[in-house]
Design an enzyme around this catalytic site. Structure first.
Site, PDB file in Angstrom:
ATOM      1  CG  ASP B 202      -1.899   1.113   1.229  1.00  0.00           C
ATOM      2  OD1 ASP B 202      -1.566   2.210   0.714  1.00  0.00           O
ATOM      3  OD2 ASP B 202      -3.029   0.911   1.699  1.00  0.00           O
ATOM      4  CG  HIS B 203       1.263   4.157  -3.225  1.00  0.00           C
ATOM      5  ND1 HIS B 203       0.133   3.700  -3.818  1.00  0.00           N
ATOM      6  CD2 HIS B 203       1.148   5.505  -3.191  1.00  0.00           C
ATOM      7  CE1 HIS B 203      -0.643   4.715  -4.141  1.00  0.00           C
ATOM      8  NE2 HIS B 203      -0.047   5.834  -3.775  1.00  0.00           N
ATOM      9  CG  HIS B 265      -4.521   4.205  -0.618  1.00  0.00           C
ATOM     10  ND1 HIS B 265      -3.519   3.275  -0.617  1.00  0.00           N
ATOM     11  CD2 HIS B 265      -4.747   4.520  -1.917  1.00  0.00           C
ATOM     12  CE1 HIS B 265      -3.166   3.034  -1.876  1.00  0.00           C
ATOM     13  NE2 HIS B 265      -3.889   3.774  -2.673  1.00  0.00           N
TER      14      HIS B 265
END
Lengths: 354, 514
Positions: B202-203, B265
């Protein structure tokens, strides 16, 4: 202190700082920089430029000027805007030029101009083996003391003095030469980060570190690097001797076996950096590990070989410690490491001048 | 990660991560993610000396391509998308020799056999010791098949059988489509992989500002002591984008914004804001606390969905004064699409700290500006010393801006100079850029490096993912069943449908104007 005779050219520092003050101005830290000579000031300016290109701070420069009249002191205040347009970094610079006899006055000029609640980093551009009242006073309100072994005339005395200091002071201390060596330290840590490779180091018979030699201080990084290896590996010093042409040879003992370390100065060439140029390790079983610096020191090529096999060479990027952020991280943020202290212990036992 | 081995040259207290030698294989290497993020990240890691010297990267994709073609395209990509420019030719010249391309269908066994031989050759050439990092940057539907075939062709090493080499898999979001499919996917891939080998990326977690949330909360006692229902009125989390769906029509039609942004996110942001202090900074200690938060979110009663969740879809409108089309006019989008491009949710966390504090989450496409922010709105000061009876002072607001212009600001009330005492809200601002300069490392740099090191702190664990799906799946199912007749219900360039404002139960509260 005799005030009456002082030839003082001091602007109102606060007034000058507030002039053109930008309401959103930020500071990350205070940086006090002391330089004992004009020549050292030039050297320090290079270091300062690496910091100010990236980080907003208040810099207080103290320059001892031996050409000044006995009681002369001059203060100049400026704001420096550096960096890309629209993303400029603004630093306050308070420049204090002072004659030797007025040095006692310096802490009183500095104290009211420190930005409160922020770290105070003191770069002491002189040899710390020379005791001064100014250093003693300034270090009391510093968060971190920064020296440089390269600014000391005698590396053995320097190590002894720093070891004493580290015992007594409660703040972190950093040595710029040690910080500048971090690229090589990290690299060696990576190269020997396996049982297999570490065994080659444990079985080391001979280690030769070559460095580019232009002036005596250039050997310090090589001295530090071998000291880092020796202290990390638990080698004990058995003998040291000076060989021809500034070459130094040391003998360490480990597991009842000798390890010969040679520090070999080489002539400067445009292709190489002014630091370590190669690291050549030969183990008792014939294994060798060679690291050679390429492209002005930004890359290092690794060759590993034994009697039976030869690994494909590979290239490491040596982190550019001279870049603003990397330099600052090393010099201002790293705690005084046990490795540094242990390295100093080793090199404090050697008379490097003989 | 090499275990039970102590490197005497590693300086204690120095946070240097030593990545193991390895080969990184990128599945879906001709996609946007590889060129925009992954290769630029690898290049920057090389430049910073963070990538292991014994390293190679293999792009795996279906298109025919030579190694040199792939390298050429990757150089262009780095030129365009790297945070450091221009490309350093000397570094690139060395790095490009470590980049390769392998053409195969994802479901072709022969391609995996050939890959196995090729990787073994590269091991010999580059000394990568058999360590493998597989990055699955493909359509999620390929994940189980790719992992299954990797296992079948001995490209994945069972953890218990191999201690001298590792294989890890980075899986891009979304992990599943809903609770059932996520459980099913987990079941399928854990036939071949141990949880310790799965890195669900999950950047957002790789962003500096998100990582700073933990530092901000747990190293500053002044905030932590008021971080509870006694002082906090409500929390808002906004992920706003001014762009539409662009070329992602096909993906978005299947996903919608809940699956694209909120379920992953935003839930990560929520859990970092609301979690209890972990007992250490170890991966599982942090993730244990995060999952407790997601599991404590009160399930929305099925009859009350409309009171707690609002969906929207953008129509035509204006962004920065320019005409933009509506969602249904975008490429690869159905003319009668019922997919949401905006969502606002009110939720409660049923634990001691947050009892009664509403958390408002909103995310949307084609909103007026790009901004990801967390707002902590504090309760009003008691009494009426400084304002007329019945009137309230402005709330203290702590705003953590995740992107862009990463910052933390605090709004407080201040006296306007003069003989009377009118109050004026003022802001204290901390901007990352002002202190630490621009261009921090990209999230992908940190995350890829962490995976090579074997540190999964910044990756989502399965229980977090499932807990999040557990909360959102009933909502998604209801929305799929009940089509909204008034779509599109907000014009591009607005802050979403008006119903989103009605989520606030307290009439004095509203969405913060960002």
């Amino acid at each position: 202190m005799n005030d009456t005779n002082a030839v003082v050219e001091i602007v109102n520092i606060q007034e000058a700082l507030n002039k053109g003050h930008e309401p959103s101005q930020n500071y990350l830290f205070n940086l006090i920089v002391y330089s004992p000579t004009v020549a050292r000031s030039h050297e320090l300016k290079e270091i300062l430029s690496r910091v100010t290109e990236k980080f907003p701070c208040r810099i207080i420069q103290i320059e001892k000027n031996n050409d000044f009249k006995a009681n002369e002191i001059k203060v100049k205040v400026s704001k420096e805007k550096l960096g890309k347009v629209g993303r400029e970094v603004i630093c306050d610079v308070i420049n204090i030029k002072v004659s030797n006899s007025q040095m006692d006055r310096i802490p009183f000029l500095i104290l009211p101009n420190i930005v409160a609640d922020l770290p105070v980093y003191l770069i002491w551009g002189d040899d710390p083996t020379i005791a001064t009242a100014t250093l003693n006073t300034l270090q009391k309100f510093s968060t971190r003391l920064i020296f440089n072994a390269a600014w000391s005339d005698n590396i053995q005395n320097f190590s002894i003095r720093i070891l004493e200091l580290l015992k007594t002071i409660k703040i972190d201390s950093m040595d710029i030469t040690w910080g500048l060596l971090s690229g090589w330290k990290n690299l060696l840590s990576k190269v020997f980060d396996s049982e297999e490779k570490l065994n080659i180091l444990k079985n080391c018979k001979k280690l030769k570190i070559s460095y580019v030699y232009e002036k005596p201080q250039d050997e310090i990084e090589a001295i530090y690097l071998q000291g880092f290896i020796a202290s990390s590996m638990g080698w004990t010093l058995a003998a040291d001797e000076l060989q021809h042409e500034h070459q130094k040879a040391l003998c360490y003992r480990y597991n009842n076996k000798d390890i010969n370390v040679i520090l070999d100065p080489v002539k400067s060439s445009d292709e190489k950096s002014k630091t370590i140029s190669s690291f050549e390790l030969t183990a008792k079983d014939g294994n060798t590990i060679n690291l050679n610096s390429l492209k002005k020191g930004s890359k290092v090529i690794l060759h590993v070989s034994s009697d039976e096999k030869c690994e494909m060479p590979c290239t490491f990027a040596l982190s550019d410690i001279n870049r603003g952020f990397n330099f600052l991280k090393e010099i201002f943020y790293q705690s005084t490491s046990e490795h540094y202290k242990e390295m100093l212990q080793i090199i404090s036992k050697v008379n490097w001048e003989k | 990660m090499t275990t039970a081995f102590e490197n005497p040259l590693h300086e204690h207290g120095k946070v240097t991560k030593i990545a193991d030698p390895c080969i990184m294989v990128i599945f879906g290497a001709t996609g946007d993610l590889t060129s925009r993020k992954l290769l630029p990240a690898l290049y920057n890691l090389v430049q910073d000396g963070e990538l292991p010297a014994h390293f190679a990267c293999v792009g795996f994709a279906r298109r025919e391509k030579t190694h040199d073609q792939f390298r050429y395209e990757m150089k262009e990509a780095i030129d365009n998308f790297s945070r450091t420019k221009p490309i350093d030719i000397e570094i690139w010249d060395t790095f490009k020799e470590q980049i390769f391309y392998h053409q195969s269908e994802f479901d072709d066994d022969r391609g995996y056999d050939e890959l196995n031989c090729f990787l073994s050759d590269l091991d010999r050439k580059f000394g990568t010791k058999g360590n493998r990092l597989y990055y699955l940057s493909t359509q999620p539907s390929y994940f189980p098949d790719i992992i299954g075939r990797l296992y079948k062709h001995k490209l994945i090493y069972p953890v218990k059988e191999f201690t001298n080499k590792w294989s890890r898999v980075i899986i891009e979001k979304p992990f599943g489509h809903d609770l059932e499919s996520a459980e099913e996917l987990q079941k399928e891939i854990t036939q071949y992989l141990d949880e310790s080998q799965i890195y669900r990326i999950d950047h957002y977690l790789g962003k500096e500002t998100v990582q700073n949330l933990l530092v901000f909360r747990f190293s500053n006692i002044i905030f932590e002591s008021i971080w509870n229902n006694r002082y906090i009125d409500h929390v808002q989390i906004t992920v706003a984008e001014e762009i539409g769906i662009g070329t992602r029509g096909r993906f978005f039609e299947e996903a919608g914004i809940v699956r694209d942004i909120v379920q992953n996110h935003m839930m990560q942001l929520l859990s970092l804001v609301a979690m209890e202090p972990p007992i250490s900074m170890k991966a599982d200690d942090i993730r244990d606390e995060k999952v407790k938060i997601v599991e404590s979110i009160r399930q929305i009663p099925s009859l009350d969905f409309d009171k707690y969740a609002v969906r929207g879809q953008y129509g035509q409108g204006f962004i920065n004064g320019l005409d933009v089309k509506g969602y249904r006019e975008e490429n690869n989008v159905a003319k009668d699409s019922n997919v949401e491009t905006f969502v606002a949710v009110k939720l409660f966390i049923d634990n001691w700290r947050w009892d009664g504090v509403p958390f408002y989450l909103r995310a949307g496409k084609r909103l007026p500006k790009r901004a990801t922010e967390i707002t902590i709105a504090f309760k009003n000061a008691p009494g009426s010393l400084f304002c007329a009876k019945g009137k309230k002072l402005g709330q203290n607001l702590l705003v953590i801006r995740i992107q862009p212009d990463e910052a933390i600001s605090f709004r407080m009330n201040c006296k306007v100079p003069g003989i009377t005492t009118p109050l004026q809200p003022v802001k204290m601002d901390f901007k990352y850029e002002s202190y630490f300069g621009a261009a921090p490392p990209e999230a992908y740099e940190r995350l890829i490096c962490d995976c090579m090191v074997g540190d999964n702190t910044l990756f989502a664990r399965i229980d977090e993912v499932l807990a999040s799906w557990r909360f959102f799946t009933p909502l998604l199912k209801k929305w799929e069943k009940d089509k909204l007749k008034n779509f599109p219900n907000y014009p591009s360039g607005s802050w979403g449908p008006i119903q989103a404002d009605e989520l606030f139960s307290n009439i004095e509260c509203q969405w913060r104007l960002i």
